[in-house]
Every structure is written in C-alpha cells, then in structure tokens.
Design a protein around this motif. Structure first.
Motif, PDB file in Angstrom:
ATOM      1  N   SER A 162      45.434 -39.041  24.949  1.00  0.00           N
ATOM      2  CA  SER A 162      45.620 -40.657  23.919  1.00  0.00           C
ATOM      3  C   SER A 162      46.371 -41.640  23.233  1.00  0.00           C
ATOM      4  N   ASN A 208      46.169 -34.853  20.113  1.00  0.00           N
ATOM      5  CA  ASN A 208      46.558 -35.586  20.767  1.00  0.00           C
ATOM      6  C   ASN A 208      45.373 -36.831  21.344  1.00  0.00           C
ATOM      7  N   LEU A 209      45.004 -38.048  20.321  1.00  0.00           N
ATOM      8  CA  LEU A 209      43.848 -39.022  20.273  1.00  0.00           C
ATOM      9  C   LEU A 209      44.073 -40.282  19.347  1.00  0.00           C
ATOM     10  N   LYS A 264      36.229 -37.880  32.108  1.00  0.00           N
ATOM     11  CA  LYS A 264      35.845 -36.928  32.545  1.00  0.00           C
ATOM     12  C   LYS A 264      34.065 -37.363  32.457  1.00  0.00           C
ATOM     13  N   ARG A 265      34.285 -38.705  31.949  1.00  0.00           N
ATOM     14  CA  ARG A 265      32.143 -39.042  31.894  1.00  0.00           C
ATOM     15  C   ARG A 265      31.991 -38.829  33.659  1.00  0.00           C
ATOM     16  N   ILE A 273      40.699 -49.906  27.625  1.00  0.00           N
ATOM     17  CA  ILE A 273      39.794 -48.331  27.850  1.00  0.00           C
ATOM     18  C   ILE A 273      40.910 -48.245  29.227  1.00  0.00           C
ATOM     19  N   ILE A 317      40.473 -38.269  27.980  1.00  0.00           N
ATOM     20  CA  ILE A 317      38.937 -37.656  27.945  1.00  0.00           C
ATOM     21  C   ILE A 317      38.346 -38.590  28.629  1.00  0.00           C
ATOM     22  N   ARG A 318      38.460 -39.913  29.028  1.00  0.00           N
ATOM     23  CA  ARG A 318      36.943 -40.642  29.450  1.00  0.00           C
ATOM     24  C   ARG A 318      36.973 -40.504  30.940  1.00  0.00           C
ATOM     25  N   TYR A 376      33.071 -38.101  24.976  1.00  0.00           N
ATOM     26  CA  TYR A 376      33.711 -38.556  25.971  1.00  0.00           C
ATOM     27  C   TYR A 376      34.459 -40.374  25.128  1.00  0.00           C
ATOM     28  N   SER A 416      42.789 -42.650  27.282  1.00  0.00           N
ATOM     29  CA  SER A 416      42.006 -41.574  26.934  1.00  0.00           C
ATOM     30  C   SER A 416      41.650 -41.010  28.012  1.00  0.00           C
TER      31      SER A 416
END
Lengths: 334, 334
Positions: free
Chosen positions: A5, B101-102, A26-27, A314, A23-24, B91, A21
């Motif tokens: 991110s 890494n965020l 993967k929601r 985001i 990771i987001r 998330y 991001s």
C-alpha cells in the motif's frame, strides 16, 4: 512495486489523495450494480425520432461531394440525413434566457452518431471524428455569448454513471462561472509550475512512461498516477496547450482514434462497463500553464464515505500494473 | 421560491456549487439500484462471531452496577458481554506499523451495537450514546500517536454507499496528513470568517432557520444550503467548537437523540435508503474558526460527469421544501 500500500497525491489537482492498497482487493464482498435499462423499446436519439427532442441548435450534414455542412434546425429546418445532432436538454439544469426562473447557461445534448450501439459506433474512428468536429464547432458558437465563462463536456455511460439513455451522446454544460473542479486544477497546475518550472501533465508524460498504455503521434492514454478508481484513464495531448479548441484537424483525427482504441480496450478487459468521461479544458489564454485533457472513470468500484467525505480514494491495483494489463490487451490484437 | 432553478455556492466549502432545478425532477427515467445484499446468512459483527474479526483495540462493557468499562481484548482477553467493539479492519488501507509495505495510519471498524438491525438499534438513543462514547474514547487514544495528524469517522449504509456488511458499524481512518476535503473546509471556514467576521455554520443556523427540521438543546438537523443530493443533511452543534472531542456528556446524549431522530425521520420519508455519513471535525485548537459537524448523504440520486468532473451538483428539490417535508413527518408522530 506490485503489492502492499502506498500514498499518492495527484500532481495537478490538490483535492485528491489516493491510497493504493492491494490488500483491499481481497475483501469477500464485491458489489456490482446492474447496468441495464428497464425499458429500451424506444430511443428518442435514433434517426426518425427527431420530433421527440427539441430542434437542433447545430447539426452536421455531409454533402454528396464529401463537404461538411453545419446547420441549425431553427434556421434550415430538419435535415433527416444528419450525422451528428446537438439540441437543448429537454430537462435542462440551465437555459440561455434571462428573466426566467432558471439559472443562466446552456445545457445541451450532442448525439454522437446515428448508430444506437456504442461498440459499433466506436469501431470506426471516423464516427468519433464527426462527433468531435461538431462538438468543437458548438463550443465555439456558445462561447460567442459573452455571459459564458466556461463550457464543460461530459459523457455518462450506463446506470451507475447516471445515464438515462444508452444511445451514444455527450452533454454540454456552459456556465457563467468557472466550475470548482476546474478552479482546483487551475490552482494545481499553477502551483506545480511555480515549484517545478514544468507542467504536471508534461512531467507525467515524460517521467511516468510506464503508465501509458496507448499512444499515437498526438495523444497518449494513461492510467492516472493517483487514480480514484483502478482504471481511471487520462487522454493527454503530447503538445502542451490549454484548450481543446486549439487542436488541428490532424490532431482531431488522432484524438478520435485514441478515444476509440481506449474505450474498446477497456471494454475488452473489463467487459461491459459504465463510465463517466469529461473534457477538462479552459478557454482563457492568460492561463497557458494549463494542459487540457480528457478524464475517464470506469465505474468498477463504489465510492464510500472516505472517498466522498475525506477526498481520499482507495484503489486495490497499482496503476503501473493496470497500464501493463491494458498494453497486453492491445498487443494481443496485433 | 419553490420551482425553477437557482445557483448556490456552499458557504464553508469552496469546492461545491449546486444548481437547484425542479424541472430535472420531471425526467422520465429514474434509476435506483437495489440495496440488498446477496448473502446475509452469516454476520461477522454479531455477538458470538468475534473470532472472525481481529481482537478489539477497544470495547465497552457495562458492569452490573452500571459503570462504563473500556478494555482492549489484547490486554484483557475477550469479554462476551461487550456493548460496542472496535477492531482493525481485516482488509486495511492503512496500518499503524512502520517498515511494512502499507501506508501508515489506522483503519478500524467500530461495531456500534450487538443489534443486527439498524432500525431496531436506532429506536433507543442510548444505543447510539454507547457507540459515540466509545468512538470518542478510541479517537482520543489514537491521537496519542504523534504520527497521526487527523482522524475521520465515516459510515457507509447499503450497497450504493459502498458497504459490504449490514450490521451497524462505523469506520475510523486515522491519517498522517489532513485529508483534502478537510483542507478545503479549513480554507472555506477561514475565508468566510475573514470576510464576514462570523462562522459560516453559525450564520447558517441563525439566518436559514427554515432549513432546520429537527433540533434539541444542543444540536440541529438541517438540509444543506447547497446540497449535493436532495436530502443532504448536516447535524450541527449550536455551540461553536472545532472538535467533536470537546462535547460534554450531556451534549453527547443530545447528539445521540439527534442522530436517532434524523435517520429514522429520513427513513420514514424515503423508505429504506442507502447513505454515507461522516464526522467533519479537526483536533487543532489553533484553527478554532472551524465548526465541527456531521454530514449525511442519502443516496437517492446518482452523480454523473457534471457532478464529478465539474464539482457542480444538480438537485431537483428546493432545500427549504425538503426541510418542510421532514418537519411535517416529525410532527405527524406527535
């Protein structure tokens, strides 16, 4: 960098911060609203249905010897062979009349083509060229009204974009004031130029070449450096100029090809998608630090309170990766 | 004035112009996306499912003698009788760790209640009070981190608002920077104060009383003077203060009643509706010209390119008429 991110601030618009991001993404829930219209039995923008819309303020006709002829239906009456047709919005937010109970301005619809289906329309860039040529002419004429300070052109495609009709069309809003978002950009371009002795979009084009996914002699299509949606695209002329009205006929043709290729490539990757599109251009040569461009927002995600209430966006993909994905989609075609 | 079209500029945010155009309301197509979720078999925010979310950074427990006890699950372990529960977003867009890494910051979820259904939750303002009390405590603790410059609290309700879970919950975003929209407002409040020797929200409360549709001793609910959607509501404290953290316990109770009555009244008039809500507050006492408030955007219309690309919002109802409609809905209840 392809995961994690990071925080990015838009170079030319101080009102925008993006958090990328991955990771987001993967929601578990990912909601897409339908993009179909309930009733599509009748289209008021198709040839033959002109009487269901107001008389054209401008229309393009191509004569048998290939000459472009502009006419207004008020003066010349209806010409059924129109190629592009512009008329006042039937449900206007603005009107060019004083003393009536409506904010002053122009709110018009530009039907880009006789072809109802957008994909078919886009497949021949000449269709886009006719629409852009008519658009330029109409903007010029509206600007002859001294009360008008700015004209913005937008396109809404699909229900999620706020559209109510599918037939390809642009909307023209001519205002007695500079719209806030244009004001933000004027401020942003000016500040970047003062701090860096360079235009932010020229800088982007020369320094972030990995964001470009299509280009020809005059224009580049690129993913925004700080996008508000993962596939946010800018179409930018390589030649620095403040106004869409300044482009030559050759450049107009290159722009038509760029628009056609960009939208068809996005469609290939995203499937049917809704989008908003607008021309960010100014008309005041004293602000020559401005660099006109088109912005396209493919609506694949929904903005929430953080985006709307904080101005922080985001996205779940890195712009460089998105550009690469689109470049691959284009090269597969060759 | 109850018909026609006028132009209004927001007093405290220079980035917003609204065109009120009652004619636009007559458009034939009016699209509403569905607000239902596909699968609602399992709710990770309901009591008993705590293990599906990260350990709480803060939770409220009410002891048998009525005392409020805050605890963190990391320190105290899980207490199954929690009333309000705050934990990191699974998330996250931000995380309070360096060297990973965020982007740095906090992104947390505040489950407002054990009650899954929002209407049931809102019917007892004490429930809202517990949520707000916990929220205030959590913001205070996050602000102890010197890297954090701002905390914004938002709520997304329904698919159109970008929500993925229906159980009542807020989201907390703590940033290392001042978000652009807060920056716009700081600029707007400052300029209005310099030009008028008065706060724009104090001015609105005293001069545009017809926009207010609910009030108690400490707070007023009003329709925005230049709304971005027809039912855009501000909840504003009568007492001028820059920060949500400055309110007393009595005022907190009044705020709970205000929030509960406002959302239930909107629901009565609009039926089930999706909305975004956010707290616009700052924490820097040197900017005391700022007046903290809550903004609620009921998503009954869809923004198009004019709204997003120009920053000009078209609404089809006069704010004064909307406020009157809501006042009537409230008085019918008595």
């Amino acid at each position: 960098m392809t995961s994690g991110s990071v925080l990015r601030r838009c170079f030319h618009n101080p009102g925008r911060v993006t958090i990328i991001s991955t990771i987001r993404g993967k929601r578990p829930y990912y909601n897409k609203s339908p993009t179909t219209f309930k009733s599509e039995l009748f289209c008021p923008f198709c040839p033959g249905n002109e009487k269901y819309t107001p008389p054209a303020t401008l229309a393009l006709h191509i004569s048998t010897n290939g000459k472009y002829v502009f006419f207004s239906e008020k003066e010349s009456g209806e010409i059924s062979t129109w190629v592009v047709r512009v008329f006042p919005n039937k449900y206007p937010a603005l009107a060019p009349k004083l003393n009536i109970n409506l904010a002053y301005g122009y709110h018009e619809v530009l039907v880009e083509t006789r072809i109802h289906n957008e994909e078919k329309y886009l497949k021949d860039p000449r269709n886009v060229y006719f629409a852009l040529k008519t658009l330029k002419e109409r903007i010029k004429r509206i600007l002859e009204d001294p009360k008008i300070k700015h004209v913005i052109v937008i396109k809404n495609k699909g229900v999620r974009a706020g559209a109510s009709i599918t037939h390809p069309h642009l909307q023209i809003f001519a205002n007695t004031f500079i719209p806030p978002e244009i004001g933000n950009e004027i401020f942003g371009f000016k500040r970047f130029f003062e701090e860096n002795s360079e235009c932010p979009l020229c800088y982007l084009l020369s320094t972030y070449r990995e964001l470009i996914y299509y280009s020809n002699e005059s224009f580049a299509s690129l993913i925004a450096y700080a996008p508000r949606v993962p596939y946010e695209t800018y179409i930018v002329p390589f030649k620095h100029t403040f106004s869409f009205l300044n482009i030559s006929d050759n450049e107009m043709y290159d722009l038509s090809t760029t628009l056609s290729r960009t939208l068809l490539t996005l469609k290939k990757v995203l499937g049917d998608f809704d989008y908003n599109l607008w021309f960010h251009t100014i008309y005041d040569s004293s602000l020559s630090f401005y660099h006109w461009h088109i912005e396209i927002l493919p609506l694949t995600t929904t903005w929430g309170g953080y985006e709307k209430g904080a101005g922080v966006y985001i996205v779940d993909k890195f712009p460089e990766n998105v550009a690469s994905e689109l470049r691959n989609a284009i090269s597969e075609e060759k």
